[in-house]
Scaffold this active site. Structure first.
Site, mmCIF file in Angstrom:
data_model
loop_
_atom_site.group_PDB
_atom_site.id
_atom_site.type_symbol
_atom_site.label_atom_id
_atom_site.label_comp_id
_atom_site.label_asym_id
_atom_site.label_seq_id
_atom_site.Cartn_x
_atom_site.Cartn_y
_atom_site.Cartn_z
ATOM 1 N N GLY A 93 6.575 -1.722 6.456
ATOM 2 C CA GLY A 93 8.046 -2.033 6.499
ATOM 3 C C GLY A 93 8.830 -1.131 7.155
ATOM 4 O O GLY A 93 8.457 0.022 7.431
ATOM 5 N N GLU A 94 10.202 -1.939 7.628
ATOM 6 C CA GLU A 94 11.102 -0.818 8.205
ATOM 7 C C GLU A 94 12.072 -0.772 7.177
ATOM 8 O O GLU A 94 12.686 -1.517 6.623
ATOM 9 C CB GLU A 94 11.798 -1.692 9.288
ATOM 10 C CG GLU A 94 13.053 -1.323 9.704
ATOM 11 C CD GLU A 94 13.348 0.141 10.267
ATOM 12 O OE1 GLU A 94 14.098 0.761 9.548
ATOM 13 O OE2 GLU A 94 12.426 0.523 10.891
ATOM 14 N N CYS A 153 6.110 -6.542 7.794
ATOM 15 C CA CYS A 153 7.325 -5.941 8.742
ATOM 16 C C CYS A 153 7.647 -6.965 9.705
ATOM 17 O O CYS A 153 6.729 -7.510 10.524
ATOM 18 C CB CYS A 153 6.691 -4.469 9.435
ATOM 19 S SG CYS A 153 8.082 -3.758 10.273
ATOM 20 N N CYS A 176 3.287 8.593 0.760
ATOM 21 C CA CYS A 176 3.832 7.689 1.832
ATOM 22 C C CYS A 176 4.197 6.335 1.041
ATOM 23 O O CYS A 176 3.261 5.579 0.608
ATOM 24 C CB CYS A 176 2.941 7.637 2.745
ATOM 25 S SG CYS A 176 3.680 6.584 4.068
ATOM 26 N N CYS A 208 1.060 -1.549 15.997
ATOM 27 C CA CYS A 208 0.944 -1.172 14.469
ATOM 28 C C CYS A 208 0.246 -2.343 13.807
ATOM 29 O O CYS A 208 0.718 -3.414 14.011
ATOM 30 C CB CYS A 208 2.174 -0.768 14.010
ATOM 31 S SG CYS A 208 2.531 -0.527 12.180
ATOM 32 N N ASN A 230 -3.643 6.287 16.066
ATOM 33 C CA ASN A 230 -4.757 5.901 15.010
ATOM 34 C C ASN A 230 -5.260 4.412 15.659
ATOM 35 O O ASN A 230 -4.541 3.595 15.370
ATOM 36 C CB ASN A 230 -4.400 5.738 13.693
ATOM 37 C CG ASN A 230 -4.048 7.173 13.327
ATOM 38 O OD1 ASN A 230 -4.669 8.130 13.196
ATOM 39 N ND2 ASN A 230 -2.764 7.394 13.025
ATOM 40 N N CYS A 241 6.109 -4.124 16.186
ATOM 41 C CA CYS A 241 5.417 -2.950 17.152
ATOM 42 C C CYS A 241 4.046 -3.260 17.382
ATOM 43 O O CYS A 241 3.210 -3.631 16.494
ATOM 44 C CB CYS A 241 5.495 -1.505 16.528
ATOM 45 S SG CYS A 241 7.305 -1.263 16.001
ATOM 46 N N GLU A 270 1.018 -1.087 0.043
ATOM 47 C CA GLU A 270 0.113 -0.073 0.061
ATOM 48 C C GLU A 270 0.744 1.375 0.032
ATOM 49 O O GLU A 270 1.997 1.394 0.533
ATOM 50 C CB GLU A 270 -1.073 -0.073 1.237
ATOM 51 C CG GLU A 270 -1.969 -1.156 1.213
ATOM 52 C CD GLU A 270 -2.777 -1.245 2.243
ATOM 53 O OE1 GLU A 270 -4.179 -1.923 2.183
ATOM 54 O OE2 GLU A 270 -2.647 -0.712 3.596
ATOM 55 N N SER A 306 12.048 6.986 7.790
ATOM 56 C CA SER A 306 11.878 6.597 9.100
ATOM 57 C C SER A 306 12.064 5.320 9.685
ATOM 58 O O SER A 306 12.140 4.393 8.907
ATOM 59 C CB SER A 306 10.096 7.045 9.462
ATOM 60 O OG SER A 306 9.994 6.567 10.839
ATOM 61 N N CYS A 364 -1.254 6.798 9.845
ATOM 62 C CA CYS A 364 -0.079 6.137 10.540
ATOM 63 C C CYS A 364 -0.278 4.914 11.217
ATOM 64 O O CYS A 364 -1.299 4.956 12.009
ATOM 65 C CB CYS A 364 0.635 7.268 11.493
ATOM 66 S SG CYS A 364 2.096 6.523 12.326
ATOM 67 N N SER A 413 11.180 6.784 15.066
ATOM 68 C CA SER A 413 9.779 6.153 15.731
ATOM 69 C C SER A 413 10.307 6.032 17.098
ATOM 70 O O SER A 413 10.842 4.908 17.388
ATOM 71 C CB SER A 413 9.338 5.291 14.892
ATOM 72 O OG SER A 413 8.137 5.043 15.315
ATOM 73 N N LEU A 414 9.966 6.891 17.809
ATOM 74 C CA LEU A 414 10.555 6.656 19.353
ATOM 75 C C LEU A 414 9.278 6.273 20.399
ATOM 76 O O LEU A 414 9.430 5.161 20.779
ATOM 77 C CB LEU A 414 10.970 8.168 20.111
ATOM 78 C CG LEU A 414 11.711 8.028 21.520
ATOM 79 C CD1 LEU A 414 12.794 7.206 21.512
ATOM 80 C CD2 LEU A 414 11.834 9.542 21.842
ATOM 81 N N ASN A 415 8.187 6.915 20.586
ATOM 82 C CA ASN A 415 7.087 6.484 21.089
ATOM 83 C C ASN A 415 6.838 6.006 22.708
ATOM 84 O O ASN A 415 6.217 5.578 22.939
ATOM 85 C CB ASN A 415 6.421 5.335 20.363
ATOM 86 C CG ASN A 415 6.348 5.569 18.782
ATOM 87 O OD1 ASN A 415 5.958 6.868 18.354
ATOM 88 N ND2 ASN A 415 6.997 4.629 17.950
#
Length: 378
Positions: free
Chosen positions: A188-189, A133, A126, A140, A318, A137, A113, A220, A361, A242-244
């Protein structure tokens, strides 16, 4: 010759037919590799390589027949030795906010996507770099898929070419490249597929290709620390982290990568990251209600980021069904931002785009992997 000697001759099995030569995925080649292919494999002069490259990556050609300034003989050589592997549009979903999510089918039947986000001053895409992935996470949806495979350079770049065609058609642009900005924040990373990412970036930044500025591309990562150093040395585009979380305990609960490279190791890599003058590292911080959105989290974040040129994008979560997390409210998000601002950290609450089409996201779950063709293309 006697009858006996004639019948004693060894019986030999017929030799198998030679395997067909594997066609070269020509849109995955860098200019240097394409030049070698054109001169060494096709026996053509080197100036033909930029011609082919421009057809592929400026005009987004999907067949050799489109390359009308090449001789018929050369086009026949290309068809015999190379191939262009386009993505096939499977689904197009439109949000009430103008965002468009595209689902593409790859040649081996996988689905990826991309999300197009137009605004008054830019047109951003994007981009995905993997099918699924491996980072897993916990908040996600893409992470629930696991990793199916890496995308090739041509599959990464093809998303850009395909959406450029869509935007030209839908919005009436005459320019070959209406997209202005790219963010590698899709499925994906990116740094887990670094070599293919690096080739794709070189193509996308090439003057003979789409010619995106390094200022308009952001990649990212969840924090693959050894790859951050390579990324800084071998590319010149912008970095987002991407810390979070504000503690290792928090981050390890939702981001397994933190168990290998903790926050201290990640921030050390960021402090060593080569930044162009005036540039900052973007830190993405997904705000999850009751998990990482307390005043104490904001104060810890201020301390963690000291000494790093940063801006912080606060992203209200989200919500995804079944994952058990909830979004921080608007008022709490603003209070969190204000604490960061008081601590001299530039922080912004990012507007989430495409929530109603699962295009925001953390929402790219790729239903096509288990339900191919269930939605109709609009």
């Amino acid at each position: 010759m006697s009858e006996t000697s004639a019948t004693s001759l060894p019986v030999t099995e017929p030799l198998p037919a030679p395997a067909p030569a594997r066609l070269v995925d020509v849109a995955s080649l860098s200019m240097e590799a394409l030049t070698r292919f054109v001169t060494e494999e096709l026996g053509e002069r080197a100036f033909r390589a930029p011609q082919i490259y421009r057809w592929l990556h400026q005009r987004g050609a999907t067949s050799f027949d489109e390359m009308t300034d090449l001789s018929k003989v050369l086009r026949e050589k290309l068809r015999a030795r190379a191939e262009i592997i386009p993505l096939v549009k499977d689904v197009e979903l439109r949000s009430i906010d103008g965002t468009i999510k595209y689902r593409w089918k790859t040649r081996d039947g996988r689905y990826i996507e991309s999300v197009y986000m137009p605004s008054e001053d830019r047109r951003t895409l994007c981009v995905s770099t993997q099918v699924g992935c491996a980072m897993a996470c916990g908040f996600c949806m893409t992470g629930t898929m696991g990793l199916k495979r890496n995308l090739t350079p041509s599959e990464i770049v093809a998303q850009v070419h395909a959406v450029n065609r869509e935007v030209r058609k839908n919005e009436g642009h005459e320019t070959l490249r209406p997209l202005s900005n790219l963010v590698f924040m899709g499925m994906g990373e990116p740094l887990h597929n670094f070599e293919n990412l690096k080739t794709a970036l070189a193509i996308l930044q090439s003057q003979d290709g789409p010619n995106f500025s390094h200022r308009h591309i952001t990649v990212s990562t969840v924090g693959l620390v050894p790859m951050i150093e390579r990324f800084g040395k071998e590319t010149d585009v912008k970095l987002a982290i991407s810390l979070n979380a504000s503690t290792d305990e928090q981050r390890s609960k939702t981001m397994p990568v933190n168990r290998k490279w903790n926050i201290a190791a990640l921030l050390d890599a960021c402090r060593k990251f080569p930044l162009r003058q005036g540039r900052r590292i973007t830190f993405e911080y997904v705000l999850i209600k009751g998990f990482n959105d307390a005043d104490e989290d904001a104060h810890r974040l201020i301390e963690l980021l000291k000494g790093i040129p940063v801006k912080v994008n606060l992203i209200p979560y989200n919500e995804n069904p079944g994952l058990g997390f909830h979004t921080t409210g608007e008022e709490r998000a603003e209070e969190f931002r204000a604490i960061l601002a008081d601590g001299h950290v530039a922080a912004y609450i990012r507007r989430n785009r495409g929530r109603d089409i699962a295009g925001a996201c953390g929402q790219l779950a790729n239903r096509g992997e288990t339900q191919a063709g269930a939605d109709s293309t609009t």
